[in-house]
Design an enzyme around this catalytic site. Structure first.
Site, mmCIF file in Angstrom:
data_model
loop_
_atom_site.group_PDB
_atom_site.id
_atom_site.type_symbol
_atom_site.label_atom_id
_atom_site.label_comp_id
_atom_site.label_asym_id
_atom_site.label_seq_id
_atom_site.Cartn_x
_atom_site.Cartn_y
_atom_site.Cartn_z
ATOM 1 N N LYS A 284 0.812 -1.215 0.000
ATOM 2 C CA LYS A 284 0.000 0.000 0.000
ATOM 3 C C LYS A 284 0.847 1.268 0.000
ATOM 4 C CE LYS A 284 -4.157 -1.799 0.070
ATOM 5 N NZ LYS A 284 -5.009 -1.832 1.247
ATOM 6 N N LYS B 40 -5.637 -11.373 -9.045
ATOM 7 C CA LYS B 40 -6.853 -11.908 -8.448
ATOM 8 C C LYS B 40 -8.031 -10.968 -8.667
ATOM 9 C CE LYS B 40 -6.124 -10.065 -3.757
ATOM 10 N NZ LYS B 40 -5.968 -10.411 -2.337
ATOM 11 N N LYS C 266 -12.500 -5.864 -6.052
ATOM 12 C CA LYS C 266 -13.542 -4.835 -6.132
ATOM 13 C C LYS C 266 -13.011 -3.546 -6.738
ATOM 14 C CE LYS C 266 -15.933 -6.405 -1.955
ATOM 15 N NZ LYS C 266 -16.309 -6.039 -0.581
#
Length: 394
Positions: free
Chosen positions: A180, A260, A263
């Site tokens: 992140k 993968k 969302k």
């Protein structure tokens, strides 16, 4: 019985609704309808409590084998309705674990979600959407404690105590921060200490088992390490939580099978959500990336797109990969996409319908989360009393 009495009230209210349901008496009709809805909610609560009593009695019955001793904990962020990868990779096993262990807690971890900017009203809606989704997937409030993380304040308190036992280098090498922080020029303190809060979530309930994916194993190892550090310094309090690894292969993006399903994928056709319509699902699978070979085979390395569809097909039908490939002999990939789409539509149809029904009953969703929070708070309070004494706060 109380359930019988409530059933009788529901029938009477329904008859009352019919009696007053004329155009000449709209006020009485609305009043009767409102009473009926409230009694229906009461009936659901009675059902949940009765099921909990039956479960406890069954577990204690002589000669009857009950669920394994232990406590399962897991959490999921309220980032809207889950996608198919969430369901097959985690939520499906969550449902199974309800019958396998004597104590199960599932938390909607809203404290974790604010490491990224959130619109307050959107977050409130997402929390209820996630609650509706979990219930629709099969999470049963009579068999598992479902609650909102932030309403149990002990999570934050234990996080601070554990944070004082965690070194900076230990956090710096965890995947959450490394991934992140690269996406932004700098990350927040909350993002940096995110794994400590995860550890607090787990240890706060003296959890013995945690269902995790392979990408979360290092974070669970931090929880195990902090349990050892605390127990060594202050005395035995926390058990060593063990990982329950999912056996389901990760569902990949339909547009990029090297990553993968997510969302946050900017490509709208890459992800199948639990609330997608049958037409949406058919379109997304028809547009899924495959290759120029028409035969259906399972070769993740050389044919990742087709392999992703085969894995998906096997997961939603409960068959093995070999069985799915065998049933697809003679089909080209275009025809096979239609078969996969049909299987996914049928698997998600009842879940989608139930999510829509539960979304319309916000009062019931609030009541489930409130009941879950009461149980979680009771467990957390007892553990924190012990922790405070060990640390020297009381």
């Amino acid at each position: 019985s109380r359930e019988g009495a409530v059933r009788l009230i529901v029938v009477k209210m329904a008859l009352t609704t019919k009696r007053f349901g004329t155009a000449r008496t709209p006020y009485k009709f609305k009043m009767a309808l409102s009473i009926t809805r409230n009694v229906n909610r009461l009936f659901r609560v009675v059902q949940i409590n009765a099921a909990r009593r039956r479960r406890l009695c069954a577990a204690g019955a002589p000669g009857k084998k009950g669920p394994a001793v232990g406590r399962v904990f897991s959490g999921i962020q309220p980032t809207g309705v889950p996608h198919l990868g969430n369901y097959l990779g985690a939520l499906e096993s969550w449902v199974t674990l309800q019958d396998e262990y004597s104590s199960v807690l599932y938390s909607i971890v809203d404290l974790h979600s604010i490491t990224q900017p959130q619109d307050p009203q959107r977050l409130r809606d997402n929390i209820l959407d996630m609650a509706a989704s979990l219930l629709a997937c099969g999470i049963d409030p009579a068999r598992a404690v479902l609650f909102q993380q932030s309403v149990v304040q002990e999570h934050a308190e234990l996080c601070w105590i554990l944070g004082c036992l965690t070194s900076l280098p230990r956090l710096r090498h965890l995947p959450q921060w490394k991934m992140k922080s690269k996406q932004k020029s700098e990350g927040s303190v909350g993002l940096y200490t995110y794994p400590v809060l995860q550890a607090a979530d787990i240890l706060l309930y003296k959890s013995t088992h945690v269902p995790v994916g392979e990408d979360q194993v290092q974070h669970l190892e931090l929880a195990q390490n902090l349990a050892r550090v605390f127990n060594t310094r202050y005395g035995p309090v926390f058990p060593q939580p063990r990982a329950l690894l999912s056996s389901t292969q990760k569902v990949k993006s339909l547009r990029d099978p090297s990553s993968k399903m997510s969302k946050s994928d900017p490509q709208t056709l890459a992800t199948i959500f639990l609330t997608d319509t049958p037409d949406d699902i058919v379109l997304k699978i028809r547009r899924a990336v495959t290759d120029f070979t028409s035969e259906v085979t399972f070769d993740p390395e050389n044919r990742p797109g087709v392999a992703n569809l085969v894995s998906l097909h096997a997961a939603v039908t409960g068959r093995t990969v070999d069985e799915v490939v065998g049933l697809s002999v003679g089909l080209d990939t275009g025809e096979y996409k239609g078969v996969v789409a049909e299987a996914v539509v049928e698997r998600l149809r009842p879940i989608r319908t139930e999510i829509q029904r539960l979304r319309a009953d916000r009062a019931y969703l609030h009541s489930v989360l409130e009941q879950g929070a009461e149980t979680a708070r009771c467990l957390a309070t007892m553990v924190m009393e012990e922790v405070r004494k060990r640390v020297g706060f009381s």
